[in-house]
Design a protein around this motif. Structure first.
Motif, PDB file in Angstrom:
ATOM      1  N   GLY A   1       0.817  -1.222   0.000  1.00 14.88           N
ATOM      2  CA  GLY A   1       0.000   0.000   0.000  1.00 14.88           C
ATOM      3  C   GLY A   1       0.839   1.256   0.000  1.00 14.88           C
ATOM      4  N   THR A   2       1.855   1.294   0.909  1.00 12.62           N
ATOM      5  CA  THR A   2       2.682   2.498   0.987  1.00 12.62           C
ATOM      6  C   THR A   2       3.557   2.642  -0.258  1.00 12.62           C
ATOM      7  OG1 THR A   2       4.196   1.183   2.333  1.00 12.62           O
ATOM      8  CG2 THR A   2       2.768   2.705   3.491  1.00 12.62           C
ATOM      9  N   LEU A   3       4.040   1.496  -0.777  1.00 13.26           N
ATOM     10  CA  LEU A   3       4.861   1.558  -1.990  1.00 13.26           C
ATOM     11  C   LEU A   3       4.036   2.100  -3.159  1.00 13.26           C
ATOM     12  CD1 LEU A   3       7.701   0.857  -3.038  1.00 13.26           C
ATOM     13  CD2 LEU A   3       6.800  -1.352  -3.768  1.00 13.26           C
ATOM     14  N   ALA A   4       2.797   1.601  -3.305  1.00 16.24           N
ATOM     15  CA  ALA A   4       1.924   2.074  -4.384  1.00 16.24           C
ATOM     16  C   ALA A   4       1.634   3.562  -4.236  1.00 16.24           C
ATOM     17  CB  ALA A   4       0.619   1.272  -4.377  1.00 16.24           C
ATOM     18  N   SER A   5       1.402   4.007  -2.987  1.00 14.19           N
ATOM     19  CA  SER A   5       1.149   5.431  -2.740  1.00 14.19           C
ATOM     20  C   SER A   5       2.342   6.274  -3.165  1.00 14.19           C
ATOM     21  CB  SER A   5       0.881   5.669  -1.251  1.00 14.19           C
ATOM     22  OG  SER A   5      -0.416   5.287  -0.920  1.00 14.19           O
ATOM     23  N   ALA A   6       3.542   5.819  -2.762  1.00 12.59           N
ATOM     24  CA  ALA A   6       4.751   6.582  -3.073  1.00 12.59           C
ATOM     25  C   ALA A   6       4.941   6.681  -4.580  1.00 12.59           C
ATOM     26  CB  ALA A   6       5.960   5.928  -2.412  1.00 12.59           C
ATOM     27  N   ILE A   7       4.736   5.554  -5.278  1.00 11.26           N
ATOM     28  CA  ILE A   7       4.950   5.557  -6.735  1.00 11.26           C
ATOM     29  C   ILE A   7       3.882   6.401  -7.421  1.00 11.26           C
ATOM     30  CG2 ILE A   7       4.926   4.109  -8.796  1.00 11.26           C
ATOM     31  CD1 ILE A   7       6.200   1.887  -7.072  1.00 11.26           C
ATOM     32  N   ALA A   8       2.615   6.231  -7.000  1.00 11.88           N
ATOM     33  CA  ALA A   8       1.531   6.978  -7.643  1.00 11.88           C
ATOM     34  C   ALA A   8       1.739   8.478  -7.492  1.00 11.88           C
ATOM     35  CB  ALA A   8       0.186   6.555  -7.048  1.00 11.88           C
ATOM     36  N   MET A   9       2.091   8.907  -6.260  1.00 12.61           N
ATOM     37  CA  MET A   9       2.302  10.338  -6.053  1.00 12.61           C
ATOM     38  C   MET A   9       3.593  10.803  -6.708  1.00 12.61           C
ATOM     39  SD  MET A   9       0.921  13.005  -4.539  1.00 12.61           S
ATOM     40  CE  MET A   9       0.026  12.796  -2.988  1.00 12.61           C
ATOM     41  N   GLY A  10       4.617   9.968  -6.659  1.00  9.43           N
ATOM     42  CA  GLY A  10       5.924  10.364  -7.167  1.00  9.43           C
ATOM     43  C   GLY A  10       5.961  10.541  -8.671  1.00  9.43           C
ATOM     44  N   THR A  11       5.140   9.790  -9.380  1.00  3.44           N
ATOM     45  CA  THR A  11       5.206   9.846 -10.845  1.00  3.44           C
ATOM     46  C   THR A  11       4.127  10.719 -11.463  1.00  3.44           C
ATOM     47  OG1 THR A  11       3.820   7.883 -10.991  1.00  3.44           O
ATOM     48  CG2 THR A  11       6.204   7.528 -11.000  1.00  3.44           C
ATOM     49  N   THR A  12       3.257  11.292 -10.627  1.00  4.28           N
ATOM     50  CA  THR A  12       2.184  12.082 -11.214  1.00  4.28           C
ATOM     51  C   THR A  12       2.704  13.454 -11.661  1.00  4.28           C
ATOM     52  OG1 THR A  12      -0.001  13.030 -10.873  1.00  4.28           O
ATOM     53  CG2 THR A  12       1.445  13.028  -8.990  1.00  4.28           C
ATOM     54  N   ASN A  13       2.325  13.836 -12.831  1.00  6.11           N
ATOM     55  CA  ASN A  13       2.563  15.214 -13.268  1.00  6.11           C
ATOM     56  C   ASN A  13       1.644  15.515 -14.432  1.00  6.11           C
ATOM     57  OD1 ASN A  13       4.013  15.037 -15.982  1.00  6.11           O
ATOM     58  ND2 ASN A  13       5.211  13.635 -14.697  1.00  6.11           N
ATOM     59  N   GLN A  14       1.295  16.762 -14.573  1.00  5.77           N
ATOM     60  CA  GLN A  14       0.382  17.136 -15.648  1.00  5.77           C
ATOM     61  C   GLN A  14       0.847  18.451 -16.247  1.00  5.77           C
ATOM     62  OE1 GLN A  14      -3.680  17.768 -14.459  1.00  5.77           O
ATOM     63  NE2 GLN A  14      -4.438  17.629 -16.561  1.00  5.77           N
ATOM     64  N   THR A  15       0.990  18.455 -17.538  1.00  7.85           N
ATOM     65  CA  THR A  15       1.340  19.673 -18.244  1.00  7.85           C
ATOM     66  C   THR A  15       0.097  20.177 -18.952  1.00  7.85           C
ATOM     67  OG1 THR A  15       3.524  18.733 -18.596  1.00  7.85           O
ATOM     68  CG2 THR A  15       2.948  20.680 -19.879  1.00  7.85           C
ATOM     69  N   LEU A  16      -0.231  21.432 -18.710  1.00  9.94           N
ATOM     70  CA  LEU A  16      -1.392  21.999 -19.394  1.00  9.94           C
ATOM     71  C   LEU A  16      -0.919  22.504 -20.749  1.00  9.94           C
ATOM     72  CD1 LEU A  16      -3.283  23.912 -16.603  1.00  9.94           C
ATOM     73  CD2 LEU A  16      -3.596  21.599 -17.437  1.00  9.94           C
ATOM     74  N   SER A  17      -1.366  21.861 -21.823  1.00  3.16           N
ATOM     75  CA  SER A  17      -0.806  22.153 -23.138  1.00  3.16           C
ATOM     76  C   SER A  17      -1.649  23.140 -23.935  1.00  3.16           C
ATOM     77  CB  SER A  17      -0.633  20.844 -23.916  1.00  3.16           C
ATOM     78  OG  SER A  17      -1.799  20.075 -23.789  1.00  3.16           O
ATOM     79  N   PHE A  18      -2.737  23.597 -23.349  1.00  2.00           N
ATOM     80  CA  PHE A  18      -3.545  24.535 -24.146  1.00  2.00           C
ATOM     81  C   PHE A  18      -3.035  25.962 -24.053  1.00  2.00           C
ATOM     82  CE2 PHE A  18      -5.573  25.995 -20.356  1.00  2.00           C
ATOM     83  CZ  PHE A  18      -5.881  24.878 -19.605  1.00  2.00           C
ATOM     84  N   PHE A  19      -1.964  26.179 -23.272  1.00  2.00           N
ATOM     85  CA  PHE A  19      -1.328  27.486 -23.295  1.00  2.00           C
ATOM     86  C   PHE A  19      -0.308  27.512 -24.440  1.00  2.00           C
ATOM     87  CE2 PHE A  19      -2.862  27.268 -18.954  1.00  2.00           C
ATOM     88  CZ  PHE A  19      -3.457  28.501 -18.832  1.00  2.00           C
ATOM     89  N   THR A  20       0.286  28.654 -24.659  1.00  5.80           N
ATOM     90  CA  THR A  20       1.257  28.739 -25.752  1.00  5.80           C
ATOM     91  C   THR A  20       2.451  27.876 -25.393  1.00  5.80           C
ATOM     92  OG1 THR A  20       2.549  30.516 -24.798  1.00  5.80           O
ATOM     93  CG2 THR A  20       0.606  31.149 -26.090  1.00  5.80           C
ATOM     94  N   GLN A  21       3.271  27.589 -26.361  1.00  7.79           N
ATOM     95  CA  GLN A  21       4.389  26.702 -26.083  1.00  7.79           C
ATOM     96  C   GLN A  21       5.497  27.401 -25.302  1.00  7.79           C
ATOM     97  OE1 GLN A  21       4.976  25.917 -30.285  1.00  7.79           O
ATOM     98  NE2 GLN A  21       7.090  26.622 -30.077  1.00  7.79           N
ATOM     99  N   PHE A  22       5.363  28.704 -25.112  1.00  8.35           N
ATOM    100  CA  PHE A  22       6.390  29.410 -24.351  1.00  8.35           C
ATOM    101  C   PHE A  22       6.089  29.384 -22.857  1.00  8.35           C
ATOM    102  CE2 PHE A  22       6.225  31.329 -28.576  1.00  8.35           C
ATOM    103  CZ  PHE A  22       7.490  30.984 -29.008  1.00  8.35           C
ATOM    104  N   ILE A  23       4.826  29.521 -22.552  1.00  5.75           N
ATOM    105  CA  ILE A  23       4.441  29.446 -21.144  1.00  5.75           C
ATOM    106  C   ILE A  23       3.729  28.126 -20.929  1.00  5.75           C
ATOM    107  CG2 ILE A  23       3.215  30.560 -19.254  1.00  5.75           C
ATOM    108  CD1 ILE A  23       3.114  33.060 -21.204  1.00  5.75           C
ATOM    109  N   ARG A  24       4.346  27.259 -20.168  1.00  9.79           N
ATOM    110  CA  ARG A  24       3.734  25.968 -19.903  1.00  9.79           C
ATOM    111  C   ARG A  24       3.408  25.855 -18.424  1.00  9.79           C
ATOM    112  NH1 ARG A  24       4.162  21.181 -22.748  1.00  9.79           N
ATOM    113  NH2 ARG A  24       4.506  21.490 -24.971  1.00  9.79           N
ATOM    114  N   PHE A  25       2.226  25.378 -18.133  1.00 11.39           N
ATOM    115  CA  PHE A  25       1.861  25.172 -16.739  1.00 11.39           C
ATOM    116  C   PHE A  25       1.948  23.694 -16.435  1.00 11.39           C
ATOM    117  CE2 PHE A  25       0.410  29.308 -17.529  1.00 11.39           C
ATOM    118  CZ  PHE A  25       0.386  29.965 -16.321  1.00 11.39           C
ATOM    119  N   LYS A  26       2.790  23.379 -15.514  1.00 13.23           N
ATOM    120  CA  LYS A  26       3.056  21.997 -15.218  1.00 13.23           C
ATOM    121  C   LYS A  26       2.914  21.810 -13.712  1.00 13.23           C
ATOM    122  CE  LYS A  26       6.463  18.515 -16.458  1.00 13.23           C
ATOM    123  NZ  LYS A  26       7.749  18.243 -17.096  1.00 13.23           N
ATOM    124  N   ALA A  27       2.230  20.759 -13.317  1.00 14.52           N
ATOM    125  CA  ALA A  27       2.103  20.476 -11.882  1.00 14.52           C
ATOM    126  C   ALA A  27       2.758  19.146 -11.568  1.00 14.52           C
ATOM    127  CB  ALA A  27       0.637  20.450 -11.464  1.00 14.52           C
TER     128      ALA A  27
END
Lengths: 183, 183
Positions: free
Chosen positions: B36-62
């Motif tokens: 459970g803890t390993l899955a939590s660590a991996i799930a949180m550790g690998t999550t990221n999202q780039t918002l691509s509907f902005f211009t290619q110069f300004i990227r919003f990434k979480a």
């Protein structure tokens, strides 16, 4: 060796003394932890700050009830404090009767549950206090501690009692386990 | 009654069976909590999202590293997972030798410490995830989950493993205490 059926009489006097010492330490730590969580709950529960340099029509006021997490902190610390006070009679019984295994098991279980509760309260409040101090650039959350300085100080201070109780509860679980192993 | 010095032989066969059952349950819960803890660590550790509907110069990434609390979540879950995996051999020893009191005491102490750690990680991350979903009107913190929807879903999901491990660790402390009381 027949005397092992009579419980206490099979122990050397020194062993009994150590058991009693652990039980008394248990009682003392319980009292300190109860006071710590109670102080945290009161400190967080009564903090509020009204910014009066705005006009009297628009007032900016910060209270713990503006943040659900801080309300949880107050409630959780009150619950843990109440539990610790209610567990004091049982702890006193353990000083007198050192072989009460079932009541010790019950105490360990509830101590562990309360450890989880007080840790959850302390660390979620810490996450909010950290945000209030530092803000977060990515999420566009601004630090609010420049405006609400005394509110922030009080919030930060009230975490201390909660974290102290957390450490004391870990020790209480260890002491209960030691006295279970000796009995 | 002289046989009580030989440990295991003084117990009735039924009692030994119960002790062994508790020890095997301990091992199984440890494996589940580690996963459970390993899955939590991996799930949180690998999550990221780039918002691509902005211009290619300004990227919003979480990413989790934008929020110190979420980085703490990944690190704490990794530590707890590593501890649980390292404690498996000791748990197997307890199935075979049910009177190993000192190693049981050590396990109870570290289980309690790890319970505090995983609870701190889970609940502080929950505080942040709650803010990301709801925002806070008083502090002018806006909900970011409208923009970062898949990031938020992943974050919320990764809390499950951590809270499961929290409940399992409370049970593990109880089982260790029961087996200490019986030995």
């Amino acid at each position: 060796m027949n005397s092992d059926e009579h419980g206490e009489t099979s122990k050397a006097p020194l062993d009994r003394g150590v058991s009693r010492g652990v039980s008394i330490l248990d009682l003392v730590l319980r009292v300190i932890a109860a006071m710590g969580t109670l102080a945290s709950a009161i400190a967080m529960g009564t903090t509020n700050q009204t910014l009066s340099f705005f006009t009297q029509f628009i007032r900016f006021k910060a209270r713990h009830s503006d943040f659900p997490t801080l309300t949880f902190f107050v409630v959780a610390n009150s619950i843990v404090s109440a539990y610790l006070i209610l567990s004091l009679p049982l702890s006193i019984v353990h000083i007198i009767r050192s072989r009460a295994e079932y009541s010790k098991l019950i105490l360990i279980f509830f101590d562990a549950a309360m450890l989880a509760l007080v840790t959850a309260a302390a660390s979620s409040a810490t996450a909010i206090v950290y945000l209030a101090h530092k803000g977060n650039a990515r999420a566009n959350w601004f630090a609010i501690c420049q405006q609400f300085d005394s509110f922030c100080e009080r919030m930060s201070g009230s975490l201390i009692g909660s974290f102290t109780a957390m450490i004391l509860l870990i020790l209480l679980i260890l002491f209960s386990a030691i006295s279970l192993a000796r009995s």
